[in-house]
Design an enzyme around this catalytic site. Structure first.
Site, PDB file in Angstrom:
ATOM      1  N   ASP A  25      -0.051  -3.634  -6.111  1.00  0.00           N
ATOM      2  CA  ASP A  25       0.928  -2.669  -6.769  1.00  0.00           C
ATOM      3  C   ASP A  25       2.446  -2.937  -6.390  1.00  0.00           C
ATOM      4  O   ASP A  25       2.722  -2.420  -5.279  1.00  0.00           O
ATOM      5  CB  ASP A  25       0.539  -1.184  -6.624  1.00  0.00           C
ATOM      6  CG  ASP A  25       1.441  -0.109  -7.067  1.00  0.00           C
ATOM      7  OD1 ASP A  25       1.853  -0.240  -8.397  1.00  0.00           O
ATOM      8  OD2 ASP A  25       1.895   0.819  -6.447  1.00  0.00           O
ATOM      9  N   CYS A  62       5.092   0.307 -11.926  1.00  0.00           N
ATOM     10  CA  CYS A  62       5.625   1.651 -12.540  1.00  0.00           C
ATOM     11  C   CYS A  62       7.016   1.201 -13.442  1.00  0.00           C
ATOM     12  O   CYS A  62       7.738   2.139 -13.139  1.00  0.00           O
ATOM     13  CB  CYS A  62       5.836   2.940 -11.619  1.00  0.00           C
ATOM     14  SG  CYS A  62       6.723   2.405 -10.097  1.00  0.00           S
ATOM     15  N   ALA A  72       0.874  -1.172  -0.009  1.00  0.00           N
ATOM     16  CA  ALA A  72      -0.011   0.181  -0.082  1.00  0.00           C
ATOM     17  C   ALA A  72       0.924   1.396  -0.003  1.00  0.00           C
ATOM     18  O   ALA A  72       0.529   2.251  -0.479  1.00  0.00           O
ATOM     19  CB  ALA A  72      -1.138  -0.023   1.258  1.00  0.00           C
TER      20      ALA A  72
END
Length: 500
Positions: free
Chosen positions: A369, A424, A296
């Site tokens: 993520d 990313c 997170a």
């Protein structure tokens, strides 16, 4: 009486290769190492497009402003609009109107060969040749034959190059067993030290236990699917009614005003890389769902899911207490009456490696993520840079870590539950390669099958804001490319539903 004389300072000449007037010898830093690696890797994968992507990555990225629903919402929206920012919801509505009467093509699992497969195979071979050349610089020294390719499979080595395998076996035996001492090599004490009477043969090379071949990184990318896989179009995209996101039009690089304190004591808006809004939006959280944010920190995506006002329960997990503290700090700044109304009720925190979470079959939605090479960060920041020489082993094993996290999160989902995996990074290894590896792992070890959701119709709604990978050389997801007029990302995301 002393007389002051003129002092003439002469520049000292230093020879420095091509630069013959260096005053300081050039020293390669972490950002230089990252750029050199990306030029080689991404230059091979993306070809001529890499030049423009490279320029964007080296330039300050654009932000999106997320309005805080627990502050002075109307005043904040008016302030942003007065500054020329555009509501993302209105851009999506215009895109939907353009789509009326049309439909995107469904992604097929058997859509043919991908150019990226051949490019990565070539890159792997090139990296293996470099490693061989480093070990055998000339390849012509007496008694040494440079192998043509590094072999990781012993059986393949035996069948393909028996002589090399026998030579390798003899070396292994010499290293694993004590060698008979040669008495003729004993040194007389009057000529040397008595300690030389005993000779201990080398059994290992210092540091080799931590050595990882660079080529191993590329082998995480696999192309053959030996597990059941379905790819289908995702359901219609619904933008959350209470979520207000603002951006500037493509080509406009204006900066947002910093957040201000509202009457309720919280900050007015949150600034984040625009591409970061896509993974939580694609997750499409709904009222009544139990949601996990598996990795997170720093908390922007978790905050966005809370700003939809849909969540009944959100669990923010991360591996380090310091990272969880960053999330808590963000929530305290943006959630009104955080300790009384939110902490422990609708929002809770968990400190664990996401690979070790064990509350299986219990989540409706999961955002995954994962940690990655953070391509933009490593090109611009020296601190916490994964290309630091002492972190090379950690960097090369990132895909293994990512696949472990994704595979475990698939087990945490309820049957019929959905997750979004995101990075990313521009790396095909960390993106499609990891998704493929995790799907294969959960099928082989736990008989879990999954469905990939095609998001191409959804990303078409955001084409006025972001530049996506076109023509799409992706199997399992979508990706925002760095692009100077719309300098967001990179951001890869893949939506996966666990089958019942």
């Amino acid at each position: 009486m002393l007389k002051i004389r003129n002092i003439c300072v002469m520049q000292r000449r230093w020879k420095g290769g091509k630069k013959r007037w260096n005053t300081l010898q050039y020293k390669k830093n972490n950002c230089d190492r990252a750029l050199e690696s990306f030029d080689d890797f991404y230059g091979s994968v993306y070809g001529n497009r890499w030049k423009n992507m490279r320029a964007a990555l080296l330039t300050e990225h654009k932000y999106v402003a997320m309005v805080n629903n627990f502050g002075d919402t109307e005043q904040t929206c008016s302030m942003l609009e007065m500054d020329g920012a555009i509501n993302v919801k209105s851009l999506i509505q215009l895109a939907k109107e353009r789509q009326v009467g049309g439909s995107g093509e469904m992604l097929k699992a058997t859509r043919g060969n991908y150019d990226i497969d051949q490019k990565l195979d070539a890159l792997l071979r090139k990296q293996q040749e470099r490693e061989v050349a480093a070990v055998y610089p000339s390849g012509k020294e007496e008694g040494h034959v440079a192998p043509q390719q590094l072999q990781t499979n012993k059986q393949e080595s035996t069948e393909a190059e028996p002589e090399k395998f026998e030579y390798k076996q003899s070396l292994t035996r010499a290293l694993e067993h004590d060698v008979q001492l040669d008495e003729s090599r004993l040194v007389d004490p009057q000529y040397g030290t008595g300690g030389l009477y005993e000779y201990m043969p080398a059994h290992s090379i210092k540091g080799m236990e931590d050595w990882v071949a660079e080529s191993e990184h590329y082998k995480y990318y696999q192309t053959s699917a030996d597990f059941p896989l379905t790819i289908e179009a995702d359901a219609a995209f619904q933008f959350p009614e209470h979520l207000a996101l603002y951006t500037y039009e493509m080509g406009n690089c204006s900066d947002f005003k910093p957040p201000r304190k509202c009457l309720t004591g919280v900050l007015s808006h949150f600034l984040m890389d625009g591409a970061s809004i896509l993974p939580p939006l694609m997750l499409q959280v709904q009222p009544g769902e139990r949601v996990l944010d598996a990795c997170a920190a720093p908390g922007g995506k978790s905050l966005l899911m809370l700003q939809t006002l849909h969540l009944d329960q959100l669990i923010c997990n991360d591996v380090q207490e310091s990272r969880l503290n960053r999330i808590r700090h963000v929530m305290q700044e943006y959630l009104f009456d955080f300790k009384q109304r939110w902490s422990g009720k609708r929002l809770s925190f968990s400190q664990s490696d996401a690979r070790n979470l064990q509350d299986y079959d219990s989540y409706d939605k999961i955002l995954v993520d994962v940690p990655c090479t953070t391509d933009r960060h490593v090109l611009n920041k020296q601190d916490n840079n994964i290309f630091k020489p002492s972190r090379i082993k950690e960097r090369l094993r990132i895909p293994e870590l990512q696949a472990g996290i994704l595979a475990n999160c698939l087990r945490l989902l309820k049957p019929g539950g959905t997750l979004v995996y995101s990075t990313c990074s521009l790396s095909p290894v960390q993106n499609d390669g990891v998704v493929h590896m995790a799907l294969q792992q959960v099928f082989t070890e736990h008989a879990i099958t999954a469905t990939i959701k095609d998001l191409s119709q959804h990303t078409a709604l955001f084409e006025d804001i972001f530049k996506f990978e076109q023509p799409k050389g992706l199997k399992y997801g979508q990706m925002v490319l760095p692009y100077l007029p719309a300098n967001f990302g990179p951001m890869y995301f893949s939506k996966i539903t666990r089958n019942s």
